[in-house]
Write an enzyme that holds these catalytic residues in place. Structure first.
Site, short mmCIF file in Angstrom:
data_model
loop_
_atom_site.label_atom_id
_atom_site.label_comp_id
_atom_site.label_asym_id
_atom_site.label_seq_id
_atom_site.Cartn_x
_atom_site.Cartn_y
_atom_site.Cartn_z
N SER A 509 0.82 -1.21 0.00
CA SER A 509 0.00 0.00 0.00
C SER A 509 0.86 1.26 0.00
O SER A 509 0.47 2.28 -0.56
CB SER A 509 -0.93 0.00 1.22
N GLU A 510 2.01 1.20 0.65
CA GLU A 510 2.87 2.37 0.74
C GLU A 510 3.64 2.64 -0.55
O GLU A 510 3.75 3.79 -0.99
CB GLU A 510 3.87 2.19 1.89
N SER A 511 4.21 1.59 -1.15
CA SER A 511 5.19 1.83 -2.21
C SER A 511 5.09 0.91 -3.41
O SER A 511 5.86 1.09 -4.37
CB SER A 511 6.60 1.68 -1.63
N TYR A 617 -6.57 3.98 3.33
CA TYR A 617 -5.33 3.25 3.56
C TYR A 617 -5.55 2.06 4.48
O TYR A 617 -5.10 0.94 4.21
CB TYR A 617 -4.31 4.21 4.16
#
Length: 668
Positions: A509-511, A617
């Site tokens: 989800s972040e990168s 998120y």
């Protein structure tokens, strides 16, 4: 240098010779050579290349990234190199990335090195009309130096007209405009207005000095409204009638509402009739106060939202009406809120799920089951929760893409794809992503699918995921939910006492597992850590920390990121939902979002997260963790098992209230 001119003249790139260059293995030796000499070339030292044995040198010159190596050296040596070398390189490599990047640096070098005529020639051929402020201003400054000032006033004033800070290269142009009388009070006034609109009050104050003391005072008033909106509003006792004055009051109410909706509400009652706000102003301010009252979980939020005029009842207001009803367990009212939404909003998975829950709690179990059953076919956060409601299997359908080896081979031998791959494999990831995205942009859908498979084979997961998505392909779970850096995730997660599947969900989800990516806020690497956070965690772990370089190393980043996740899990009593939100928004914000008086069911708490980004998120990470768990173990971990706990207020936590309390059900 003995062979510099020969380098330029004799460079040969065999990119277009066909499938003989198709596989990455064929470049293994050249790739290692490139990696060994590139850092020195970036520093302007070509000696390691000159020292290579003839066979190694030939292999390196035939490597697809040879132009990038030479361009790096030329960029580093621009101040003390014969410009004929640069011109020859640019002529040979035309519009390649290496040439484009060098040409930009070269243009700036020429402009600042008193070579204005050559700079203007380059500027007019490649940059004019592209609205690159630095180069546009350098070109105007060059014309001033050459005495060709005809186009300078019109173009210079166009660059002047921005509320933001302009590139420093424009300062000489603006000075010339001022000295020559081209910048008038009107131009200062227009830019002043743009600065106010952009909320650049310090710049507006500076501009106001060239207009009048009154304008400076106006800018200072804006600064006061920004710094302490409550005090500003308290001083506004007399009726304000000017548009500027009313605009400042609107702004002060916006600022105060973000900080303290209750204080804003109290002051609004004293100001609404004192000043001649028009209907649009009143609707705007009252909507703003109502929304932040709801987001901050304050009493009377629903009444404020419901009492807004119809003109102010947009979709965001309707969403928060439903969220407040959900938070207050007003199930009949929740159904009415969802019914009032436009069909495009009511048909979103979020509201389909809560409509089913509302029907369940208001005595319509059959209708609820039908809605749950329809939603349970989705492989998503709400699809999983709907499946849990009925005890159904999750929709974890995995449909691997069919491989067309002939097409894969053809794609793999394309020069632009080879270059993108090699940039990735030598660690120039960002440049590689740019070239890959350009290479696949105009492919057919089937070509995109095979390109996604190709990137997946290379371990380039961000491009595989993104390329499959561009082709609207979402069912090959090996591509969409890959398992990179498996050992690092497994070892680090075990050390942090957290599930590796959770860490994988966060990283995806972040990168999308990009090792070098940096966010606008400054977070870096696979798990997107801020440098200060990484440094603090490294200190607690007694690990060496080399700043950005450490965060760009996947193993180190994963070690620090999983440890920080573990810290958040411990801080929030083992609750991964709260820890996930804290990872995104910060633990202090999550502290502020916790229930204050009565317990709140975790699913309801997620829906009432004030920040849209954090809410999405959390849902994305939890769904991804579920999929990763299934991929790694073959077993399903029910999402409701994570989300069923009640979140008690702080004082009840101390008293030991169970997290398994019954969901509060109003009116039942």
């Amino acid at each position: 240098l003995r062979t510099v001119y020969g380098l330029i003249a004799g460079i040969v790139i065999t990119l277009c010779t066909g499938s003989s260059l198709a596989t990455a293995d064929e470049f293994a030796e050249s790739r290692e050579l490139f990696k060994s000499v590139y850092p020195e070339a970036e520093r302007g030292n070509f000696a390691p290349v000159e020292a290579l044995a003839p066979g190694e040198r030939a292999a390196l010159e035939a490597y697809p990234l040879w132009p990038d190596l030479e361009a790096a050296w030329l960029k580093a040596r621009l101040r003390n190199i014969d410009t004929d070398l640069v011109d020859a390189f640019l002529e040979r490599y035309g519009e390649s990335y290496a040439a484009r990047n060098l040409r930009y640096r070269y243009a700036i070098h020429l402009a600042r090195g008193d070579q204005q005529e050559r700079f203007l020639e380059l500027y007019e051929s490649f940059y004019e009309g592209l609205n690159i402020a630095r180069l546009d201003c350098l070109a105007l400054a060059a014309r001033v130096d050459l005495g060709d000032t005809g186009p300078v006033p019109e173009r210079g004033i166009a660059l002047w007209m921005t509320g933001q800070s302009q590139d420093s290269a424009c300062d000489p142009v603006f000075a010339w405009l001022k000295d020559s009388g081209e910048l008038t009070t009107r131009h200062y006034a227009e830019r002043y207005a743009l600065a106010i609109e952009s909320r650049q009050f310090s710049r507006a104050r500076w501009l106001g000095k060239s207009v009048s003391e009154d304008w400076t005072a106006e800018a200072e008033a804006w600064q006061s409204a920004a710094a302490n909106p409550a005090a500003f509003l308290d001083r506004a006792n007399a009726s304000v009638t000017t548009e500027q004055g009313l605009a400042r009051l609107r702004y002060a109410f916006e600022r105060l509402t973000y900080r303290d909706p209750v204080a804003a509400t109290e002051r609004w009652q004293g100001h609404v009739d004192r000043h001649p706000f028009d209907e649009a102003d009143r609707h705007h301010i009252e909507r703003h106060i109502a929304l932040w009252t709801a987001r901050d979980r304050l009493p009377n939020a629903y009444d404020l939202l419901a009492e807004l005029p119809v003109e102010a009842q947009d979709e965001e207001v309707m969403r928060w009406r439903a969220r407040v009803s959900l938070r207050e367990a007003e199930w009949e009212r929740l159904l009415d809120d969802i019914e009032a939404m436009p069909e495009s909003e009511a048909s979103e998975e979020e509201w389909r799920y809560w409509r089913a829950m509302g029907m369940e709690f208001t005595g319509s179990p059959d209708a609820a089951a039908a809605e749950f059953d329809s939603l349970a076919g989705e492989r998503s956060y709400y699809g999983f929760l709907a499946a849990d409601a009925l005890g159904l299997p999750y929709a974890l359908t995995d449909s691997p893409l069919a491989v067309d080896e002939q097409l894969v081979s053809e794609l793999e031998s394309r020069p632009e794809v080879i270059r993108a791959r090699e940039l990735y494999l030598v660690g120039l990831d960002s440049r590689g992503r740019s070239e890959w995205d350009t290479a696949v942009r105009n492919l057919s859908r089937e070509e995109k699918l095979q390109a996604a498979l190709l990137a997946h084979r290379w371990g380039w997961h961000s491009r595989a995921i993104a390329t499959a998505a561009r082709a609207a392909e979402y069912d090959d779970l090996a591509i969409r939910y890959p398992l990179p850096f498996a050992k690092a995730f497994e070892t680090s997660a075990r050390a942090a006492d957290i599930p590796p599947t959770w860490a994988l969900g966060v990283a995806r989800s972040e990168s999308l597992f990009m090792r070098d990516v940096r966010s606008h806020a400054g977070a870096v690497g696979v798990m997107q850590l801020m440098p200060d956070t990484g440094r603090a965690v490294a200190r607690r772990l007694n690990l060496e920390f080399a700043g950005i370089n450490s965060l760009k190393d996947p193993a180190t980043n994963i070690r620090l990121g999983t440890s920080y996740l573990g810290e958040m899990q411990a801080r929030f009593g083992g609750n991964r939902v709260l820890a996930t939100a804290a990872y995104n928004a910060g633990p202090h914000r999550v502290d502020a979002w916790m229930p204050q008086s009565t317990p709140v069911e975790t699913r309801v708490w997620v829906e009432n997260i004030p920040f849209n980004e954090t809410r999405k998120y959390v849902r994305r990470v939890l769904a991804a963790e579920t999929i990763f768990h299934w991929r790694m173990t073959g077993n399903v971990r029910r999402l409701s098992d994570i989300l069923s706990a009640m979140l008690p207020p702080p004082e009840q936590k101390i008293a030991g209230v169970s997290h398994d309390a019954t969901w509060p059900q109003s009116g039942k």
